[in-house]
Design a protein around this motif. Sequence first.
Motif, mmCIF file in Angstrom:
data_model
loop_
_atom_site.group_PDB
_atom_site.id
_atom_site.type_symbol
_atom_site.label_atom_id
_atom_site.label_comp_id
_atom_site.label_asym_id
_atom_site.label_seq_id
_atom_site.Cartn_x
_atom_site.Cartn_y
_atom_site.Cartn_z
ATOM 1 N N PRO A 127 0.810 -1.233 0.000
ATOM 2 C CA PRO A 127 0.000 0.000 0.000
ATOM 3 C C PRO A 127 0.841 1.281 0.000
ATOM 4 O O PRO A 127 0.421 2.294 -0.539
ATOM 5 C CB PRO A 127 -0.813 -0.107 1.296
ATOM 6 C CG PRO A 127 -0.826 -1.553 1.629
ATOM 7 C CD PRO A 127 0.460 -2.130 1.092
ATOM 8 N N ASP A 128 2.045 1.227 0.562
ATOM 9 C CA ASP A 128 2.916 2.402 0.580
ATOM 10 C C ASP A 128 3.535 2.695 -0.785
ATOM 11 O O ASP A 128 4.138 3.750 -0.975
ATOM 12 C CB ASP A 128 4.043 2.219 1.604
ATOM 13 C CG ASP A 128 3.524 2.136 3.022
ATOM 14 O OD1 ASP A 128 2.422 2.672 3.296
ATOM 15 O OD2 ASP A 128 4.213 1.539 3.866
ATOM 16 N N GLU A 129 3.401 1.777 -1.705
ATOM 17 C CA GLU A 129 4.004 1.942 -3.026
ATOM 18 C C GLU A 129 2.951 1.999 -4.131
ATOM 19 O O GLU A 129 3.201 1.619 -5.263
ATOM 20 C CB GLU A 129 4.992 0.803 -3.290
ATOM 21 C CG GLU A 129 6.148 0.799 -2.316
ATOM 22 C CD GLU A 129 6.982 -0.470 -2.374
ATOM 23 O OE1 GLU A 129 6.550 -1.465 -2.988
ATOM 24 O OE2 GLU A 129 8.067 -0.475 -1.790
ATOM 25 N N ARG A 130 1.755 2.460 -3.806
ATOM 26 C CA ARG A 130 0.672 2.517 -4.796
ATOM 27 C C ARG A 130 1.022 3.417 -5.982
ATOM 28 O O ARG A 130 0.533 3.212 -7.075
ATOM 29 C CB ARG A 130 -0.631 3.012 -4.145
ATOM 30 C CG ARG A 130 -1.231 2.060 -3.141
ATOM 31 C CD ARG A 130 -1.715 0.769 -3.722
ATOM 32 N NE ARG A 130 -2.758 0.992 -4.702
ATOM 33 C CZ ARG A 130 -3.204 0.066 -5.526
ATOM 34 N NH1 ARG A 130 -2.732 -1.124 -5.491
ATOM 35 N NH2 ARG A 130 -4.129 0.347 -6.389
ATOM 36 N N TRP A 131 1.894 4.408 -5.772
ATOM 37 C CA TRP A 131 2.302 5.284 -6.862
ATOM 38 C C TRP A 131 2.965 4.479 -7.989
ATOM 39 O O TRP A 131 2.871 4.839 -9.148
ATOM 40 C CB TRP A 131 3.275 6.356 -6.360
ATOM 41 C CG TRP A 131 4.518 5.765 -5.765
ATOM 42 C CD1 TRP A 131 4.713 5.416 -4.458
ATOM 43 C CD2 TRP A 131 5.713 5.401 -6.448
ATOM 44 N NE1 TRP A 131 5.963 4.865 -4.290
ATOM 45 C CE2 TRP A 131 6.602 4.851 -5.495
ATOM 46 C CE3 TRP A 131 6.126 5.482 -7.774
ATOM 47 C CZ2 TRP A 131 7.873 4.391 -5.823
ATOM 48 C CZ3 TRP A 131 7.400 5.021 -8.100
ATOM 49 C CH2 TRP A 131 8.250 4.488 -7.124
ATOM 50 N N ALA A 132 3.617 3.367 -7.636
ATOM 51 C CA ALA A 132 4.328 2.561 -8.626
ATOM 52 C C ALA A 132 3.413 1.573 -9.345
ATOM 53 O O ALA A 132 3.840 0.915 -10.283
ATOM 54 C CB ALA A 132 5.474 1.805 -7.958
ATOM 55 N N CYS A 133 2.172 1.472 -8.912
ATOM 56 C CA CYS A 133 1.241 0.514 -9.528
ATOM 57 C C CYS A 133 0.617 1.053 -10.811
ATOM 58 O O CYS A 133 0.033 0.307 -11.582
ATOM 59 C CB CYS A 133 0.148 0.130 -8.541
ATOM 60 S SG CYS A 133 0.776 -0.827 -7.152
ATOM 61 N N LYS A 134 0.722 2.342 -11.030
ATOM 62 C CA LYS A 134 0.189 2.945 -12.255
ATOM 63 C C LYS A 134 1.301 2.912 -13.306
ATOM 64 O O LYS A 134 2.268 3.665 -13.225
ATOM 65 C CB LYS A 134 -0.272 4.374 -11.998
ATOM 66 C CG LYS A 134 -1.002 4.987 -13.168
ATOM 67 C CD LYS A 134 -1.529 6.361 -12.829
ATOM 68 C CE LYS A 134 -2.291 6.943 -13.993
ATOM 69 N NZ LYS A 134 -2.741 8.308 -13.716
ATOM 70 N N THR A 135 1.140 2.004 -14.269
ATOM 71 C CA THR A 135 2.170 1.836 -15.291
ATOM 72 C C THR A 135 1.629 2.231 -16.656
ATOM 73 O O THR A 135 0.433 2.463 -16.816
ATOM 74 C CB THR A 135 2.667 0.372 -15.336
ATOM 75 O OG1 THR A 135 1.656 -0.448 -15.929
ATOM 76 C CG2 THR A 135 3.032 -0.153 -13.953
ATOM 77 N N MET A 136 2.508 2.265 -17.610
ATOM 78 C CA MET A 136 2.103 2.585 -18.977
ATOM 79 C C MET A 136 1.202 1.495 -19.556
ATOM 80 O O MET A 136 0.515 1.722 -20.534
ATOM 81 C CB MET A 136 3.330 2.775 -19.871
ATOM 82 C CG MET A 136 4.201 3.933 -19.409
ATOM 83 S SD MET A 136 3.313 5.480 -19.379
ATOM 84 C CE MET A 136 4.120 6.338 -20.680
ATOM 85 N N ASN A 137 1.191 0.313 -18.915
ATOM 86 C CA ASN A 137 0.322 -0.798 -19.339
ATOM 87 C C ASN A 137 -0.953 -0.862 -18.507
ATOM 88 O O ASN A 137 -1.687 -1.834 -18.598
ATOM 89 C CB ASN A 137 1.063 -2.129 -19.208
ATOM 90 C CG ASN A 137 2.321 -2.167 -20.033
ATOM 91 O OD1 ASN A 137 3.400 -1.939 -19.515
ATOM 92 N ND2 ASN A 137 2.202 -2.423 -21.309
ATOM 93 N N GLY A 138 -1.188 0.127 -17.663
ATOM 94 C CA GLY A 138 -2.341 0.112 -16.774
ATOM 95 C C GLY A 138 -1.915 -0.188 -15.344
ATOM 96 O O GLY A 138 -0.735 -0.192 -15.012
ATOM 97 N N TRP A 139 -2.879 -0.454 -14.481
ATOM 98 C CA TRP A 139 -2.604 -0.722 -13.073
ATOM 99 C C TRP A 139 -2.092 -2.144 -12.897
ATOM 100 O O TRP A 139 -2.620 -3.072 -13.498
ATOM 101 C CB TRP A 139 -3.863 -0.533 -12.230
ATOM 102 C CG TRP A 139 -4.198 0.908 -12.052
ATOM 103 C CD1 TRP A 139 -5.022 1.644 -12.847
ATOM 104 C CD2 TRP A 139 -3.700 1.781 -11.050
ATOM 105 N NE1 TRP A 139 -5.078 2.930 -12.392
ATOM 106 C CE2 TRP A 139 -4.273 3.052 -11.286
ATOM 107 C CE3 TRP A 139 -2.834 1.632 -9.965
ATOM 108 C CZ2 TRP A 139 -4.004 4.157 -10.487
ATOM 109 C CZ3 TRP A 139 -2.572 2.734 -9.176
ATOM 110 C CH2 TRP A 139 -3.147 3.969 -9.436
#
Length: 86
Positions: free
Chosen positions: A45-57
């Motif tokens: 949960p602390d790294e949710r910013w990294a879950c948004k990728t150019m391929n989607g979530w």
Amino acid sequence: MGNNEVVLKISNCSKCPNHKCHQIYTEDSFEHEFGIYCTKIEANPDERWACKTMNGWVEYRLVVFDDWDPAKYAKVPDWCPLLKKE
């Protein structure tokens, strides 16, 4: 037949069959962050910013990110679910 066991010795997550590599979406078009993710662990949960990728979530845990070569820094973390302690 007997029980068979396959053991892979991996010292870098980029060589693991359970990794995925994605370009991380950022607000700055000049940034080129790439992340290596472990598909065996849910996203932190602390790294949710990294879950948004150019391929989607992605819903995987981030192992490492770098702007050019994340594999260079992708040593196996202590939280790896496949890690066998000697």
